[in-house]
Design a protein around this motif. Structure first.
Motif, PDB file in Angstrom:
ATOM      1  N   UNK A  60      -4.999   3.847  -6.874  1.00 40.48           N
ATOM      2  CA  UNK A  60      -3.934   4.104  -7.827  1.00 40.48           C
ATOM      3  C   UNK A  60      -2.608   3.872  -7.119  1.00 40.48           C
ATOM      4  N   UNK A  61      -1.784   3.008  -7.733  1.00 41.25           N
ATOM      5  CA  UNK A  61      -0.492   2.681  -7.159  1.00 41.25           C
ATOM      6  C   UNK A  61       0.567   3.630  -7.699  1.00 41.25           C
ATOM      7  N   UNK A  62       1.578   3.931  -6.895  1.00 39.67           N
ATOM      8  CA  UNK A  62       2.617   4.855  -7.353  1.00 39.67           C
ATOM      9  C   UNK A  62       3.302   4.341  -8.616  1.00 39.67           C
ATOM     10  N   UNK A  63       3.464   5.222  -9.581  1.00 44.37           N
ATOM     11  CA  UNK A  63       4.118   4.845 -10.831  1.00 44.37           C
ATOM     12  C   UNK A  63       3.203   4.192 -11.844  1.00 44.37           C
ATOM     13  N   UNK A  64       1.958   3.869 -11.444  1.00 45.70           N
ATOM     14  CA  UNK A  64       1.042   3.219 -12.380  1.00 45.70           C
ATOM     15  C   UNK A  64       0.550   4.215 -13.421  1.00 45.70           C
ATOM     16  N   UNK A 123       0.802  -1.219   0.000  1.00 49.05           N
ATOM     17  CA  UNK A 123       0.000   0.000   0.000  1.00 49.05           C
ATOM     18  C   UNK A 123       0.834   1.269   0.000  1.00 49.05           C
ATOM     19  N   UNK A 124       2.146   1.158   0.077  1.00 51.89           N
ATOM     20  CA  UNK A 124       2.988   2.351   0.167  1.00 51.89           C
ATOM     21  C   UNK A 124       2.744   3.287  -1.014  1.00 51.89           C
ATOM     22  N   UNK A 125       2.335   4.514  -0.696  1.00 53.57           N
ATOM     23  CA  UNK A 125       2.167   5.529  -1.727  1.00 53.57           C
ATOM     24  C   UNK A 125       0.876   5.469  -2.508  1.00 53.57           C
ATOM     25  N   UNK A 153      -6.726  -1.516 -13.231  1.00 54.17           N
ATOM     26  CA  UNK A 153      -5.791  -0.861 -12.316  1.00 54.17           C
ATOM     27  C   UNK A 153      -4.702  -1.821 -11.853  1.00 54.17           C
ATOM     28  N   UNK A 154      -5.045  -3.095 -11.700  1.00 55.53           N
ATOM     29  CA  UNK A 154      -4.034  -4.073 -11.323  1.00 55.53           C
ATOM     30  C   UNK A 154      -2.980  -4.201 -12.421  1.00 55.53           C
TER      31      UNK A 154
END
Length: 307
Positions: A197-201, A178-180, A276-277
């Protein structure tokens, strides 16, 4: 429940042949129920190899294992021939670090992650949890970035983070993944829901069904149908579509990272989560089909059943 000697011998042979055995519905890479998926997600994180038995393909084992350990539900985890328990116990032992110790793995990192919850998402969560006395908001993020929120009692082993006034509970693995992340609230003509939304995605693109039709005709996009079996039984997948449930996540995730991929479901909400994955895993041209199969049936092909 009685257990005949032949089935008992088969079970004991399995337990003697493999230190870690999970009796489950489906397989490690394609679980066929939510509880089995939760169990494999946890075990996959700690063990490179373990043995699974698909009870859906073996009715004798399916009923026999319940009698063998006097445990009424599936999945069931055995280690060294001893019953550990089902999905809930696996999850609890993972959160406490007991499962790591059982498998000789390093203790889990319990560092709380930094997360962002937008104002819209915070307001929606507050409204949705108004009457949830005694329950906490849990966010589970699997190794493949599948994510799910649930309201459940808090545990002493939860990793707890507060963002924008919202308290979120994590297990150790979910906390690290979950970081970020940014938790937002998305609205489409078909519905509303929480989005991660994941960081860098990469940003998720949107396709109307008219645009999808044109892209399919041009042959420049891969369409993935993410609906469960009962939905596909109501309206069959489009001829060009690949089916996530049949091929499995790992097979589709092996596509080139710059391959254009569109995801379609019933109304366009669950497909966004799958998109999103894939974006979180580095795919750069990911699209959600807005309105899903329902819009396709209404706007493109009236022969497709509306359900």
């Amino acid at each position: 429940m009685s257990l005949d000697s032949a089935t008992r011998e088969r079970i004991e042979s399995l337990l003697q042949s493999h230190r870690v055995v999970l009796f489950m519905k489906g397989t490690r890479h394609q679980p066929m129920c939510g509880f089995s998926a939760a169990a494999t997600n946890t075990l996959n994180e700690l063990l490179p190899e373990y043995h699974t038995v698909n009870v859906l393909e073996d009715p004798e084992i399916r009923e026999g294992i319940k009698a063998y350990g006097d445990w009424p539900t599936i999945p069931q985890l055995y280690v060294g021939g001893e019953l550990v328990g089902g999905a809930d116990i696996i999850r609890q032992m993972y959160a406490s670090g007991e499962l790591h110790q059982l498998f000789g793995a390093a203790a889990p990192d319990r560092t709380p992650p930094e997360i962002t919850i937008t104002d819209k998402a915070a307001e929606a969560i507050r409204q949705g949890t108004t009457n949830a006395q005694g329950l906490a908001l849990h966010l589970e993020i699997g190794p493949d970035h599948s994510a799910g929120f649930q309201l459940a009692p808090p545990s002493d082993h939860d990793i707890v983070v507060t963002a924008n006034g919202i308290e979120v509970h994590f297990d150790p693995g979910s906390a690290q993944r979950a970081k970020g992340i940014v938790i937002d609230w998305v609205s489409t003509v078909q519905g509303e829901g929480l989005s991660l939304k994941f960081p860098g995605a990469q940003e998720i693109g949107s396709l109307t069904v008219q645009e999808l039709k044109a892209r399919l005709a041009a042959g420049d996009i891969t369409l993935v149908d993410v609906r469960p079996a009962h939905g596909r039984a109501q309206a069959a997948p489009l001829a060009q579509a690949r089916v996530l449930e049949e091929e499995g996540y790992e097979t589709l995730a092996s596509l080139p990272k710059d391959a254009p991929i569109a995801f379609i479901c019933h109304h366009g909400m669950s497909s966004r989560g799958i998109a999103e994955r894939f974006a979180a895993h580095g795919f750069t041209k990911v699209y959600n089909v807005e309105g899903g199969m329902d819009a396709w049936a209404r706007e493109i092909d009236s022969s497709v059943p509306v359900y």
